[in-house]
Motif scaffolding. Structure first.
Motif, PDB file in Angstrom:
ATOM      1  N   GLY A   1      -3.820  -0.895  -5.251  1.00  0.00           N
ATOM      2  CA  GLY A   1      -3.326   0.486  -5.253  1.00  0.00           C
ATOM      3  C   GLY A   1      -1.921   0.613  -5.795  1.00  0.00           C
ATOM      4  N   SER A   2      -1.076  -0.313  -5.425  1.00  0.00           N
ATOM      5  CA  SER A   2       0.334  -0.120  -5.741  1.00  0.00           C
ATOM      6  C   SER A   2       0.671  -0.391  -7.196  1.00  0.00           C
ATOM      7  CB  SER A   2       1.187  -0.990  -4.829  1.00  0.00           C
ATOM      8  OG  SER A   2       0.871  -2.331  -5.061  1.00  0.00           O
ATOM      9  N   CYS A   3       0.093  -1.417  -7.734  1.00  0.00           N
ATOM     10  CA  CYS A   3       0.504  -1.790  -9.098  1.00  0.00           C
ATOM     11  C   CYS A   3      -0.705  -1.906  -9.993  1.00  0.00           C
ATOM     12  CB  CYS A   3       1.240  -3.113  -9.107  1.00  0.00           C
ATOM     13  SG  CYS A   3       2.476  -3.257  -7.869  1.00  0.00           S
ATOM     14  N   GLU A   4      -1.305  -0.807 -10.264  1.00  0.00           N
ATOM     15  CA  GLU A   4      -2.488  -0.861 -11.121  1.00  0.00           C
ATOM     16  C   GLU A   4      -2.116  -1.292 -12.536  1.00  0.00           C
ATOM     17  OE1 GLU A   4      -5.696   2.159  -9.199  1.00  0.00           O
ATOM     18  OE2 GLU A   4      -4.522   2.821 -10.944  1.00  0.00           O
ATOM     19  N   ALA A   5      -0.953  -0.854 -12.907  1.00  0.00           N
ATOM     20  CA  ALA A   5      -0.498  -1.201 -14.247  1.00  0.00           C
ATOM     21  C   ALA A   5      -0.462  -2.710 -14.422  1.00  0.00           C
ATOM     22  CB  ALA A   5       0.879  -0.609 -14.485  1.00  0.00           C
ATOM     23  N   VAL A   6       0.010  -3.361 -13.386  1.00  0.00           N
ATOM     24  CA  VAL A   6       0.123  -4.818 -13.460  1.00  0.00           C
ATOM     25  C   VAL A   6      -1.249  -5.445 -13.598  1.00  0.00           C
ATOM     26  CG1 VAL A   6       0.968  -6.841 -12.254  1.00  0.00           C
ATOM     27  CG2 VAL A   6       2.160  -4.672 -12.023  1.00  0.00           C
ATOM     28  N   LYS A   7      -2.183  -4.876 -12.831  1.00  0.00           N
ATOM     29  CA  LYS A   7      -3.512  -5.453 -12.829  1.00  0.00           C
ATOM     30  C   LYS A   7      -4.163  -5.326 -14.206  1.00  0.00           C
ATOM     31  CE  LYS A   7      -7.717  -5.575 -10.194  1.00  0.00           C
ATOM     32  NZ  LYS A   7      -8.682  -4.777  -9.475  1.00  0.00           N
ATOM     33  N   THR A   8      -4.060  -4.141 -14.754  1.00  0.00           N
ATOM     34  CA  THR A   8      -4.687  -3.957 -16.068  1.00  0.00           C
ATOM     35  C   THR A   8      -4.039  -4.884 -17.089  1.00  0.00           C
ATOM     36  OG1 THR A   8      -3.208  -2.093 -16.320  1.00  0.00           O
ATOM     37  CG2 THR A   8      -5.497  -1.613 -15.785  1.00  0.00           C
ATOM     38  N   GLN A   9      -2.764  -5.023 -16.919  1.00  0.00           N
ATOM     39  CA  GLN A   9      -2.058  -5.945 -17.809  1.00  0.00           C
ATOM     40  C   GLN A   9      -2.643  -7.338 -17.667  1.00  0.00           C
ATOM     41  OE1 GLN A   9       0.152  -6.024 -20.112  1.00  0.00           O
ATOM     42  NE2 GLN A   9       0.613  -3.835 -20.199  1.00  0.00           N
ATOM     43  N   ALA A  10      -2.893  -7.718 -16.393  1.00  0.00           N
ATOM     44  CA  ALA A  10      -3.407  -9.063 -16.143  1.00  0.00           C
ATOM     45  C   ALA A  10      -4.787  -9.228 -16.752  1.00  0.00           C
ATOM     46  CB  ALA A  10      -3.474  -9.291 -14.634  1.00  0.00           C
ATOM     47  N   GLU A  11      -5.596  -8.180 -16.631  1.00  0.00           N
ATOM     48  CA  GLU A  11      -6.932  -8.263 -17.206  1.00  0.00           C
ATOM     49  C   GLU A  11      -6.863  -8.434 -18.719  1.00  0.00           C
ATOM     50  OE1 GLU A  11      -9.357  -5.704 -13.889  1.00  0.00           O
ATOM     51  OE2 GLU A  11      -8.726  -4.745 -15.762  1.00  0.00           O
ATOM     52  N   LYS A  12      -6.010  -7.645 -19.290  1.00  0.00           N
ATOM     53  CA  LYS A  12      -5.819  -7.751 -20.736  1.00  0.00           C
ATOM     54  C   LYS A  12      -5.456  -9.178 -21.104  1.00  0.00           C
ATOM     55  CE  LYS A  12      -4.078  -3.354 -22.378  1.00  0.00           C
ATOM     56  NZ  LYS A  12      -2.797  -2.708 -22.645  1.00  0.00           N
ATOM     57  N   PHE A  13      -4.588  -9.665 -20.251  1.00  0.00           N
ATOM     58  CA  PHE A  13      -4.060 -10.986 -20.499  1.00  0.00           C
ATOM     59  C   PHE A  13      -5.172 -12.029 -20.475  1.00  0.00           C
ATOM     60  CE2 PHE A  13      -1.345 -14.634 -19.672  1.00  0.00           C
ATOM     61  CZ  PHE A  13      -0.287 -14.340 -20.512  1.00  0.00           C
TER      62      PHE A  13
ATOM     63  N   SER B   1       0.855  -1.196   0.000  1.00  0.00           N
ATOM     64  CA  SER B   1       0.000   0.000   0.000  1.00  0.00           C
ATOM     65  C   SER B   1       0.882   1.233   0.000  1.00  0.00           C
ATOM     66  CB  SER B   1      -0.899  -0.027   1.237  1.00  0.00           C
ATOM     67  OG  SER B   1      -1.240   1.281   1.585  1.00  0.00           O
ATOM     68  N   PRO B   2       0.692   2.115  -0.941  1.00  0.00           N
ATOM     69  CA  PRO B   2       1.528   3.321  -0.970  1.00  0.00           C
ATOM     70  C   PRO B   2       1.285   4.211   0.245  1.00  0.00           C
ATOM     71  CG  PRO B   2      -0.222   3.456  -2.609  1.00  0.00           C
ATOM     72  CD  PRO B   2      -0.255   2.070  -2.062  1.00  0.00           C
ATOM     73  N   VAL B   3       0.043   4.179   0.781  1.00  0.00           N
ATOM     74  CA  VAL B   3      -0.272   5.042   1.932  1.00  0.00           C
ATOM     75  C   VAL B   3       0.562   4.628   3.128  1.00  0.00           C
ATOM     76  CG1 VAL B   3      -2.133   5.872   3.395  1.00  0.00           C
ATOM     77  CG2 VAL B   3      -2.614   5.272   1.033  1.00  0.00           C
ATOM     78  N   VAL B   4       0.523   3.341   3.405  1.00  0.00           N
ATOM     79  CA  VAL B   4       1.254   2.826   4.561  1.00  0.00           C
ATOM     80  C   VAL B   4       2.753   3.018   4.354  1.00  0.00           C
ATOM     81  CG1 VAL B   4       1.751   0.753   5.895  1.00  0.00           C
ATOM     82  CG2 VAL B   4      -0.565   1.187   5.110  1.00  0.00           C
ATOM     83  N   ASP B   5       3.192   2.784   3.137  1.00  0.00           N
ATOM     84  CA  ASP B   5       4.621   2.958   2.846  1.00  0.00           C
ATOM     85  C   ASP B   5       5.076   4.373   3.156  1.00  0.00           C
ATOM     86  OD1 ASP B   5       4.812   0.434   2.122  1.00  0.00           O
ATOM     87  OD2 ASP B   5       5.129   0.781  -0.032  1.00  0.00           O
ATOM     88  N   ARG B   6       4.251   5.312   2.732  1.00  0.00           N
ATOM     89  CA  ARG B   6       4.618   6.710   2.950  1.00  0.00           C
ATOM     90  C   ARG B   6       4.719   7.003   4.441  1.00  0.00           C
ATOM     91  NH1 ARG B   6       0.399   9.539   0.601  1.00  0.00           N
ATOM     92  NH2 ARG B   6       0.529   8.172  -1.219  1.00  0.00           N
ATOM     93  N   GLN B   7       3.764   6.412   5.185  1.00  0.00           N
ATOM     94  CA  GLN B   7       3.781   6.664   6.625  1.00  0.00           C
ATOM     95  C   GLN B   7       4.989   6.021   7.280  1.00  0.00           C
ATOM     96  OE1 GLN B   7      -0.170   5.541   7.526  1.00  0.00           O
ATOM     97  NE2 GLN B   7      -0.671   7.621   8.155  1.00  0.00           N
ATOM     98  N   LEU B   8       5.341   4.871   6.796  1.00  0.00           N
ATOM     99  CA  LEU B   8       6.520   4.220   7.370  1.00  0.00           C
ATOM    100  C   LEU B   8       7.763   5.051   7.089  1.00  0.00           C
ATOM    101  CD1 LEU B   8       5.854   0.452   6.670  1.00  0.00           C
ATOM    102  CD2 LEU B   8       5.878   1.615   8.856  1.00  0.00           C
ATOM    103  N   LEU B   9       7.803   5.616   5.900  1.00  0.00           N
ATOM    104  CA  LEU B   9       8.945   6.482   5.582  1.00  0.00           C
ATOM    105  C   LEU B   9       8.980   7.686   6.519  1.00  0.00           C
ATOM    106  CD1 LEU B   9       9.037   6.436   1.695  1.00  0.00           C
ATOM    107  CD2 LEU B   9      10.784   5.605   3.252  1.00  0.00           C
ATOM    108  N   ARG B  10       7.794   8.226   6.780  1.00  0.00           N
ATOM    109  CA  ARG B  10       7.722   9.366   7.704  1.00  0.00           C
ATOM    110  C   ARG B  10       8.196   8.953   9.090  1.00  0.00           C
ATOM    111  NH1 ARG B  10       1.963  11.534   8.094  1.00  0.00           N
ATOM    112  NH2 ARG B  10       2.725  12.623   9.928  1.00  0.00           N
TER     113      ARG B  10
END
Lengths: 513, 634
Positions: B618-630, A458-467
């Motif tokens: 959230g982190s890797c949306e690009a990957v997910k869309t790729q997977a859907e395409k796939f 999760s980018p949110v949690v990551d950011r908080q951990l960095l903080r």
């Protein structure tokens, strides 16, 4: 059955300034009413009779304000030039004022035109006052003289030419009709007796004197000039009693609270200081927006009026009884004490049969949840918005209790992105607080243990951990500095104490954690 | 009471207003043809500008222009040759000019009235000896050769211009007479201090009184030309510091206590022009230039009272053509023959620009843009026809009237000595602000020498001592916010010994607030280093510094654990960053492989799917869309 013990919330000593009776008293004023005058407000004088109107001298006019009026109830505008020192007579009927054009004017408070003009000074008159017999006027001028005048026929009685510089302040005795005191820019304060030709006592203030004040008993005299406020004992022949230096610019005005317990001084450094008159310590401090030229205190301290160089008159009214009653009324809505003690003092008679009724204990929500071992929910409750921001010590206490039970890990685990970020937010916000650090560091370590497998998702949690990381790094740097300081202090203590004692052993009273 | 007019009073008024208001300088267009603009600028000179050619027509410098400033100007009524026998004295010039206003009356702060002739280009005559105070207003009689002047000495004087003597003089008010106006039929005269009085000019008796203004009335104008006995006579008045123009009706029954109509303005009126109405069907047109340099146009039918204040039908402003436009103040405006043209004078009083403008009155707000600089320079190049300047000695000092301190010669200066008055400078800069400026300036010049730097620290030390003495939070805040190590060290080094312990106490106190703590450590270190011996010599050192010691000790207790936490975090975060790198890498490789679909899809999915599952959307949306395409490809 052993009863449930509620979580113990550690009570920490309140930090910061101590709240004394004085702070409470002097803070009990409403927001100031600010009135723009035509020029710098040089003098404020309260009428000695009810309703205690006050005369404000600013530029070429004198305005008289009522105790609660926001507009002048009366104004005297017949001055050819800047007016100075508008003062009431002890019966509140007459008002006297000096002027830049050297003429002293006497007004009837209800009239508009000057009743008498006293001509004789050759320069601006900055000091005017009535003597206690009401029939004479004292004036002091920039021509280095002070004079006594007779009111009925507007003639000059005596002239004193002892001062060698401008006379800018003075006061007449309220008990003796012949005594008066003047303060001058020649650094001296002189006590005159009208029965003799020259001054009786001379006190050297050391700076140009801007204001003098007599205690109601008239045994003590206060003079202000330069950055000093000095108190003199008149009964001992003008012996200096105390010298106060609490301002960093010239002190311009003095006032005494109505019971004589507190002395107020106003200065160009924009402060008004309140002194205790028994030990002459500053007990309170008011800040204003601009340099203060004049200060007035209504009888019973009902209002503080301050005039400033930027021509603003600021009036602070004391919060009246009704307001405080209202607060009391709100408190009274709770059931009265009698309801709680009802029947408690009943003494059972011999043949009474006692039915014991367990006292129902009130528990906080998180305590109830803890009682039911809903640890996760208890932590959630303790992290509620109000507690989290207003009473972080409760949250910390709950975390500590969970840790003591060994269930903190359970409580922390199984949180989604939102819950985890909320928790981390709390930790980041309070980690550096020395009171909470031990508990929160443990919690933070546990969180890392639990969630380390999913970190990076999760980018949110990551950011908080960095903080958090950043915060911890800074704190460590800071503590390193502190440790160095400790080392220095240790050395200093060691060198200052030749006897072999453990430093600071005597002062273990302030234990925080 | 407030009085307008007279340099001395104005100067004191300026001081009262904090210098915000400038002098109201007289500025009048000639009647009817509007050919000339008479203007008395700050330097006390009268300039007459030709509005057609936009050039300086004449300049006149009264000999006493510095001590007796011109306070008011009035153009005489237009004269034709026929009037010749009536005015023998000026017959010669009356022949030259036909239907032209050529006489100007100027009132001065010294109490004289000057009559200037534009035809002669010289002073025609001086009327003096009647006023003891400054003249506030002059008015010509529309038909007869009479002139009225009102003064600070509360009198109105009627001058006979044929003899140059006073014809009558009477006390008009308790206060200064600030404004006058003669009715169009020449039978009534309005005068005003605070109270407006209407005089019958035949008997010199008060006909009516109108009260309502609380400040000095500066403007009086008749708005209609109807006779007073038909309830149709209206006039309007404006006062100092007042943003309303009031219209009063002179009623037959005498029930005219209050104003009937009022016009709202944005500031006090400076110049007024109106087109009078002769009947009820005709509207009064009004152009008012306010002190803030805006022009307001009104149009109203005067037929009885109107409760609500009327707002302008059109407001005109002017600004220059720069990127961030600055407003150009309008000085005066007169209405043209038709409803849309307006003659404007704008810019500075020394060099006004005249222009005839068509204004689209359908719009409520009009903003005109003008390039003043160029127009000014253009008018500079033109030659001046009849300019008279006094010969000035090189050594003589030129005083400008209107500056505070300058007084008319009649007022004796009683106080000779210079007074050290601390109260006078009301807008005093605090030392903190001053030092702040010094500080800023040294920062801005990076190449500042070491001397200035040490000066700053010296000031900081003074500031710190002051702050500690009076416990002033704002000063302390300012000092403690310094981040420069050098400044802190030098400040502490310069600190007097008496201030050391208060500083330590203050540091202890501010230490509690964690956001400040990091900065406070530096101060603490500096204090301990510079004043070691002094502190060590204190007998009660332990009690003095004990609290501080304990606070620090409690804070550093967790050093050990925190460092561990830091290590943990460090490890995890490096892994995360490594992970992110690997994700990016895998996406790239995935892209590559998905393009070549010749391999068996199932194998590829089984390889890549566990990889997906470990990432949240959230982190890797690009990957997910790729997977859907796939998946779609199956």
């Amino acid at each position: 059955m052993a009863s449930f013990k509620p979580t113990k919330i550690q009570v920490y000593p309140k930090l910061g300034e101590k709240v004394t009776q004085d702070t409470l008293y002097w803070k009990n004023y409403k927001a100031p009413v600010q009135i723009k005058e035509f020029g710098a407000v040089t003098s404020i004088d309260f009428s000695p009779v009810t309703p205690h109107n006050f005369a404000v001298t600013a530029f070429t006019r004198i305005h008289i304000y009522g105790p609660f009026s926001q507009e002048p109830v009366k104004s005297f505008t017949r001055f050819k030039d800047t007016a100075y020192c508008g003062r009431f007579r002890s019966d509140g009927q007459l008002l006297v004022a000096g002027c830049e054009d050297s003429v002293v004017r006497l007004f009837d408070v209800s009239g508009k035109v000057a009743l008498r003009l006293f001509k004789g000074h050759t320069k601006a008159v900055h000091l005017t006052d009535f003597t206690s017999d009401r029939y004479q006027i004292l004036t002091g001028s920039d021509d280095y003289t002070c004079r006594l005048w007779d009111i009925p026929n507007a003639t000059e009685l005596t002239t004193y030419t002892e001062h060698t510089d401008y006379i800018r302040c003075g006061v007449t005795s309220k008990l003796n009709r012949d005594l008066f005191i003047t303060g001058s820019y020649d650094h001296t304060v002189k006590l005159f007796d009208a029965r003799v030709e020259k001054s009786v006592i001379t006190m050297d203030h050391g700076q140009p004197v801007e204001s003098v004040l007599l205690y109601p008993s008239e045994g003590l005299l206060v003079s202000a000039g330069g950055r000093h406020v000095k108190v003199w004992d008149l009964l001992k022949g003008g012996q200096p009693l105390v010298s106060l230096k609490n301002h960093h610019k010239t002190v311009t005005s003095l006032a005494l609270s109505s019971n004589g317990q507190r002395l107020l001084s106003a200065s160009l450094d924009r402060h008004v200081k309140v002194y205790n008159t028994t030990n002459y310590k500053v007990v309170h401090n008011f800040d204003y927006a601009a340099s203060i030229l004049s200060l007035g205190l209504a009888p019973d301290d009902a209002s503080i009026v301050v005039g400033m160089t930027n021509s603003i008159l600021s009036i602070k009214h004391r919060k009246n009884q009704e307001d405080s009653k209202e607060i009391a009324g709100q408190q009274r809505r709770r059931p009265s004490y009698r309801v709680f003690v009802k029947g408690k003092n009943y003494v059972p008679k011999q043949d009474d049969y006692l039915v014991s009724k367990p006292v129902k204990e009130h528990l906080a929500k998180y305590d109830k949840q803890l009682q039911r071992f809903n640890v996760s929910k208890a932590l959630d409750t303790a992290l509620g918005t109000y507690i989290r921001f207003r009473k972080p010590e409760i949250t910390v206490a709950v975390i500590k209790e969970l840790d003591r039970r060994g269930t903190l890990k359970n409580a922390l685990a199984g949180r989604d992105e939102r819950g985890l970020s909320q928790l981390l937010n709390f930790i980041i916000g309070n980690l550096v607080d020395a009171r909470f650090t031990p508990v929160l560091v443990t919690a933070a370590e546990m969180i890392l243990d639990i969630y380390q497998s999913v970190i990076g998702q999760s980018p949110v949690v990551d950011r908080q951990l960095l903080r958090l990381q950043d915060l911890v790094k800074r704190e460590i740097e800071f503590q390193k500095d502190l440790l160095e300081v400790l080392g220095m202090l240790d050395t200093m203590f060691a060198s200052s104490l030749p006897r072999k004692e453990v430093p600071c052993s005597g002062i273990a009273t302030l234990d925080w954690v | 009471t407030k009085r307008v007019g007279g340099a001395g009073t104005n100067a004191s008024e300026m001081a009262a207003d904090g210098g915000s208001s400038s002098l109201q300088l007289p500025c009048v267009f000639s009647p009817k043809s509007r050919q000339f603009l008479a203007l008395c600028a700050q330097d006390g000179r009268l300039r007459i500008w030709n509005t057609d050619s936009k050039t300086l027509h004449q300049e006149y410098v009264p000999s006493a222009h510095l001590s007796a400033t011109c306070t008011c100007i009035a153009w005489g009524p237009c004269r034709t040759v026929k009037e010749g026998p009536q005015r023998k004295k000026r017959k010669s010039e009356a022949v030259q000019v036909e239907e032209k206003a050529d006489l100007l009356a100027m009132g001065t702060a010294a109490g004289t009235v000057l009559i200037y002739s534009t035809a002669k280009g010289a002073l025609h005559c001086t009327l003096d000896g009647a006023h003891s105070g400054g003249v506030n207003c002059v008015q010509w009689h529309p038909e007869e050769s009479l002139l009225y002047s009102g003064s600070d000495d509360t009198n109105i004087v009627e001058w006979d211009l044929q003899t140059g003597k006073t014809r009558s003089k009477w006390k008009a008010d308790h206060a200064a007479v600030t404004s006058l106006c003669v009715s169009p039929d020449g039978k009534l005269l309005l005068s005003a201090g605070h109270i407006i009085k209407m005089w019958d000019l035949d008997t010199k008796e008060v006909y009516r009184k109108f009260t309502g203004h609380s400040t000095a009335v500066t403007t009086l104008r008749f708005a209609t030309t109807r006779p007073p006995d038909s309830n149709g006579l209206y006039f309007l008045s404006g006062a100092a510091h007042d943003r309303l123009l009031s219209v009063w009706q002179v009623r037959e029954d005498g029930k005219d206590k209050n104003s009937v109509v009022s016009f709202t303005l944005t500031d006090e009126p400076q110049h007024i022009d109106l087109v009078t109405s002769n009947s009820k069907e005709e509207a009064v047109r009004l152009a008012v230039v306010c002190k803030d340099g805006q022009l307001h146009l009104f149009e109203h039918f005067l037929n009885g009272p109107c409760k609500k204040p009327l707002s302008p039908s059109c407001t005109v402003q002017m600004s220059d053509t720069k990127e961030s436009p600055i407003p150009i103040p309008l000085l005066a405006a007169v209405l043209g023959a038709d409803t849309r043209t307006v003659m404007l004078a704008y810019g500075s009083h020394l060099q006004p620009v005249m222009e005839k403008v068509e204004i689209n009155t359908a719009e409520r707000h009009v903003c005109l843009t003008r390039d003043v600089q160029t127009t000014l320079s253009l008018s500079m190049e033109t030659t001046v026809s009849k300019v008279k300047t006094p010969i000035v000695n090189a050594k003589s000092k030129v005083l400008v009237p209107g500056l505070p301190g300058h007084k008319a010669p009649l007022k004796g200066t009683s106080q000779g000595s210079e007074k050290r008055k601390k109260d006078t400078d009301t807008k005093e800069m605090s030392i903190a602000e001053r030092l702040g400026e010094i500080d800023l300036s040294t920062v801005s010049e990076k190449g500042a020498s070491k001397g200035t730097a040490s000066l700053t620290t010296d000031n900081f030390a003074v500031l710190l001592v002051q702050g500690l003495e009076s416990n002033d939070a704002s000063i302390l805040n300012k000092v403690f916010q310094t981040r420069k190590e050098m400044v802190i060290k030098k400040t502490v080094a310069r600190l007097p010994l008496s201030a050391v312990l208060p500083l330590v106490e203050e540091v202890t106190y501010t230490f509690v607030l964690s956001y400040r703590a990091a900065l406070m450590v530096r101060w603490l270190k500096a204090v301990l280093m510079h004043h070691t011996s002094y502190l060590a010599s204190l007998p009660d050192l332990v009690t003095q510094l004990g609290v501080l010691y304990h606070m620090i000790e409690s804070r550093v207790k967790m050093f050990h654990k925190l460092t561990k936490l830091d290590g943990k975090l460090y490890l995890l975060m490096t892994q995360v960053s490594a992970n992110i790198c690997s994700v990016v890498h895998s996406i790239i490789s995935f892209n590559l492989t998905s393009q070549e679909l010749s391999l068996s899809h199932k194998e590829r999915m089984s390889l890549s799917s566990p990889h997906f599952c470990s990432y949240t959307p959230g982190s890797c949306e690009a990957v997910k869309t790729q997977a859907e395409k796939f998946e779609c490809c199956f």
